[in-house]
Design a protein around this motif. Sequence first.
Motif, PDB file in Angstrom:
ATOM      1  N   GLU A 257       0.840  -1.201   0.000  1.00  0.00           N
ATOM      2  CA  GLU A 257       0.000   0.000   0.000  1.00  0.00           C
ATOM      3  C   GLU A 257       0.876   1.252   0.000  1.00  0.00           C
ATOM      4  OE1 GLU A 257      -3.686   2.005   2.541  1.00  0.00           O
ATOM      5  OE2 GLU A 257      -2.721   0.152   3.263  1.00  0.00           O
ATOM      6  N   ALA A 258       1.984   1.201   0.706  1.00  0.00           N
ATOM      7  CA  ALA A 258       2.898   2.350   0.754  1.00  0.00           C
ATOM      8  C   ALA A 258       3.550   2.580  -0.607  1.00  0.00           C
ATOM      9  CB  ALA A 258       3.964   2.125   1.821  1.00  0.00           C
ATOM     10  N   ASP A 259       3.930   1.471  -1.284  1.00  0.00           N
ATOM     11  CA  ASP A 259       4.517   1.596  -2.617  1.00  0.00           C
ATOM     12  C   ASP A 259       3.545   2.298  -3.573  1.00  0.00           C
ATOM     13  OD1 ASP A 259       6.863   0.286  -1.919  1.00  0.00           O
ATOM     14  OD2 ASP A 259       6.072  -1.697  -2.461  1.00  0.00           O
TER      15      ASP A 259
ATOM     16  N   GLU B  13       1.053   4.317  -2.839  1.00  0.00           N
ATOM     17  CA  GLU B  13       0.831   5.725  -2.487  1.00  0.00           C
ATOM     18  C   GLU B  13       2.042   6.592  -2.815  1.00  0.00           C
ATOM     19  OE1 GLU B  13      -0.474   8.409   1.406  1.00  0.00           O
ATOM     20  OE2 GLU B  13      -0.611   6.212   1.475  1.00  0.00           O
ATOM     21  N   ASN B  14       3.254   6.077  -2.567  1.00  0.00           N
ATOM     22  CA  ASN B  14       4.465   6.902  -2.712  1.00  0.00           C
ATOM     23  C   ASN B  14       5.125   6.805  -4.088  1.00  0.00           C
ATOM     24  OD1 ASN B  14       4.254   7.741   0.003  1.00  0.00           O
ATOM     25  ND2 ASN B  14       5.317   5.881   0.696  1.00  0.00           N
ATOM     26  N   ASN B  15       4.807   5.759  -4.837  1.00  0.00           N
ATOM     27  CA  ASN B  15       5.428   5.596  -6.154  1.00  0.00           C
ATOM     28  C   ASN B  15       4.412   5.553  -7.293  1.00  0.00           C
ATOM     29  OD1 ASN B  15       8.129   5.496  -5.193  1.00  0.00           O
ATOM     30  ND2 ASN B  15       7.883   3.339  -4.645  1.00  0.00           N
ATOM     31  N   TRP B  16       3.449   4.621  -7.200  1.00  0.00           N
ATOM     32  CA  TRP B  16       2.477   4.459  -8.292  1.00  0.00           C
ATOM     33  C   TRP B  16       1.716   5.746  -8.555  1.00  0.00           C
ATOM     34  CZ3 TRP B  16       1.415   0.773 -11.861  1.00  0.00           C
ATOM     35  CH2 TRP B  16       0.192   0.818 -12.530  1.00  0.00           C
TER      36      TRP B  16
ATOM     37  N   VAL C 281       2.690   8.815  -7.844  1.00  0.00           N
ATOM     38  CA  VAL C 281       3.557   9.988  -7.972  1.00  0.00           C
ATOM     39  C   VAL C 281       4.142   9.970  -9.381  1.00  0.00           C
ATOM     40  CG1 VAL C 281       5.584  11.209  -7.123  1.00  0.00           C
ATOM     41  CG2 VAL C 281       4.105   9.967  -5.514  1.00  0.00           C
TER      42      VAL C 281
ATOM     43  N   THR D  41       8.163   9.977 -10.687  1.00  0.00           N
ATOM     44  CA  THR D  41       8.803   9.721  -9.397  1.00  0.00           C
ATOM     45  C   THR D  41      10.317   9.583  -9.550  1.00  0.00           C
ATOM     46  OG1 THR D  41       8.960   8.125  -7.591  1.00  0.00           O
ATOM     47  CG2 THR D  41       8.366   7.250  -9.723  1.00  0.00           C
ATOM     48  N   ASP D  42      11.029  10.003  -8.498  1.00  0.00           N
ATOM     49  CA  ASP D  42      12.494   9.920  -8.558  1.00  0.00           C
ATOM     50  C   ASP D  42      13.005   8.535  -8.170  1.00  0.00           C
ATOM     51  OD1 ASP D  42      11.993   9.881  -5.886  1.00  0.00           O
ATOM     52  OD2 ASP D  42      13.120  11.702  -5.395  1.00  0.00           O
ATOM     53  N   SER D  43      12.092   7.584  -8.002  1.00  0.00           N
ATOM     54  CA  SER D  43      12.535   6.226  -7.659  1.00  0.00           C
ATOM     55  C   SER D  43      13.388   5.644  -8.784  1.00  0.00           C
ATOM     56  CB  SER D  43      11.327   5.313  -7.400  1.00  0.00           C
ATOM     57  OG  SER D  43      10.548   5.164  -8.582  1.00  0.00           O
TER      58      SER D  43
END
Length: 731
Positions: A69-71, A73-76, A78, A81-83
Motif C-alpha cells: 500500500e505504501a509503494d 501511495e508513494n510511487n504508483w 507519484v 517519481t524519482d525512484s
Amino acid sequence: MQIFLDQILVKFKIAGRGIDYFGKEAIGDDYTALFELVKNARDACAKHVDIIFENNQIIIEDDGDGMTEADIENNWFVLATDSRLKRTKTNCHGKQVWGEKGIGRIALQKLGDKAVMKTLAKGGSQTVIVHHDWQKFNKEGVTFDDVDFPIEVRSKGKDTKGTTLEISNLNSRWPTTRRAELQTELGMMISAEDFNDIKITVDGTIVGLETREFRKKVSQIAPYKISASISSNGVTTKIADVWKNQGNWQPGKTMDGDYGDGTYPGKMRVEFYFFPRGAAKQETAKVEKYYKQKLKNASFDLNNFSKENSGVYLFRDGVWARPLGGQDDWLGMEARRVQNPTGNIGRTQVFGVVNVTKKNNPDIKPSSHRESMQKSKEFIGMKKVLIQILKVLEAYWREVKAEDKKETLSGYKDRGEKTEKQLKDAIKIIKANEKTLGKTTAGSVTRMLKDATEGFEETKQEYEDRLGEVERIDDHIKKVASLGIMTSYMAHEIANPLEQSIKIIKNARKMMDETDFDEKIPKAQVEEGWEMVEGLEKNAATMSKFTEMVNKLNKHIATSVSKKGRARDVNIFDLWEKVSEGFSSIKEKYQISIIDPSNTKLTVRMDPIDLECIFANLYLNSIESLALDKKNSKKTVSVETKWDSSGLTIDFKDNGIGILAEEKDNIFEDFVTGDTSSDDDDYHGQGIGLSICNALIERYNGSIKAVPPYGEGAGARFILHFSSDKVSKVA
C-alpha cells in the motif's frame, strides 16, 4: 523604494484533462502502451507476463515483486517519481531498468477508461486493490488534486505475489488480426538476449519465439556481415564473407570516427547483415545459387524479409527504440541507394542492430512522447558514424564484385586455354601411336580433333569479339548515362519556368475574360499584358536552351554509337563553350562567371562525345556546388588546357562548397556517392557523374584526380590527363 504590503504563495495546478498529455497524446499507439506496462512488470522482476483478451477487457498478469500500500501511495501515484533515479538496476538480474520517466502507468489511460489493479508484494500478507476511473479527469473545473482513487486492502488468501491489471471500457477494438500484430510488435521490441529475462504470452501464445528464430536465421544465412564497435579510440570493423574464411570474421580494422556535425555518441555495438541480390535475381548469379542452396530446407522467405523485416533497428538496453527500424528508414539508406542502385546498400537489403545503453549513451534517448528520439548532438553523431560503417561494407562489396568479374573472365580464358592444350596434346599422342592404332584410324581421329581445335579457336575468337563488343556497349552506357543525368537536371530546372508559364497563362486568360474590349483598355492592364508576354518569352527561352542542349547531346551520342566512337578533330575551347552555353540560364541564375582557357586554338583528335560528356558532368557538379554556396558572391568556373609530349591536360576548377578530404580518393569509383542522409550532400561527388568521367578518361589511358585544397569552402579542382598514345594534337 517599493513597499510590498502583502505576499502570497501560489502553486501550479494541472487541469484534469492534462492527463491526456501523459497518456492518450503522449503514447503513440496501443502496442506501445501495452509494452510500457510490460516494462513495469519486467522491472519488478517478473519472469512471466500474460496478456489476455476476454469479455471486452485486457488483463495483464505478472509474477513480479508486486507492491505494498505504501509503494502504491508513494510511487504508483507519484508521476515522474524519482525512484527511477535512485534505482537504475533491477533487484533480480541487476540489469538496467526499462522504465525511466515514471509515467508508464498512465498507459492504462491510453488503453481504456477504467482499470482495476490487484497486487501482492513479495513476502506480503495483504492484497491491495486500486480502482482507476480516468473519466473523472474530464469533468469541467477538475484538477489533478481533485481526483481520488479508491484503494481496498484485504488478506491475501490464495493470491500469489505479483500484479494483475484489468482494463475495461476499451478505447480500441482488438480483433484477432490486431492481437497477432501485437505478438509480432512485442517480439520485435525486445532484443534476442533479453528473452531469457522474461516470458511474455498473448492469449497463451509465447511472444518472441518467431523473432528469435528469425534473427538466428538472418545471422546464419546473410552472405556478408559487418560488426563494429564504436569507442573513444575510433571505430573498429570486421567483415565476414561466406566465400572467404568459411564465413568467419576477417581481421578487424580501426579508423577514426566520423561524427559530422554531431559529437562522439559513446560506446556502442553495431551489426549489419547484408543480403545482396543477383542482377534481376538471375538464378545463375553466384549469390542466387548460394541462396537457393542455403534456403533449401530453411523456412526463410527472402522476398518477404525485404518487404517486412529488413531495416536497421536501434535497441536501448535491450528495448527497441521504436519506430527506428523496420520500414522507418531513419538512416536515409534508400535515398542513397536510389542515386546508385548497384553501389549503395538500401534498407531492404539489410538487417541491422545498433545497441546503445543509458550508461554509455545517456544523450541518445526517446523524446517525451516515446515515439521518436531526441535529435541531440550525440544522436546526430551516431547516425553519421553508422553511415561511415555502412560505407566500409559498401566498399568491400564493390571490391568483391570487381574480383568476381575478373575471376569470371579469367576462368573463361583458363578453361579455353586448357581445352585447347588438351586437344593439341591428344593429336600428338595419336600421331605418336599411329602404328598401334593403324594409319587410317589415327588419321581419321586426328582430322576430327583438328576440326574440333579449329572450331574451338573460332569460338574463342567469337568470345573475344563479343567481349570487346560488351566493353564498347559499356562505353556507350556511360555516354547514355551522361544524357540521363543531363535530362534529369533539365527536368528539375525547367519545372519552375514551366510552372510559372502555366500560371501566367491562367492569369492572362482571367484578364482576357474580365476585360471589356469595347472600352479603352487601361495602360496598367496593357503593361501587365506585356509583362506576361515577356515572362513567357523568358521561360520559353530557358526551356528551349535546355532541350536544345539535350537534343544535341542525344544526337552526338547516336552518332558516336553508329561510328563506334570514331575519333575526329575537336577544338577544346569550342566544345567547352557549347557545353557551358547550354546552361547559360543557370549561369545567370546563380551569377556564375566562366573563365575560359587562354589557349583557344588547341585542337586534338579524339571522340568528341567523350569530351562533351566529361565537360557536362564536371560542369553540372560545379553548378550544384556553387548553388549551395550562399556566402560566395563571386562564383567562378575555370578551364585551362595544355599539351605536352605526354598528352592533353585539362585543369577544371570552381570555387564552390568543396570536397571532403576523406572522400577525395574514392569519388571517382563506380557508384560512389556522398551521404544523402546528412549535411554532406553539400559536397561534390553525389551522383555517378565523376565515375562516368573516370571511365571515359581511362579509355585514353588517362586519369582524373582531385587536388588540394579540400574541405568546406575550398572549391573543387580536377586535373584530367589524356595520354598522347590515344589522343593526338592537330593544332
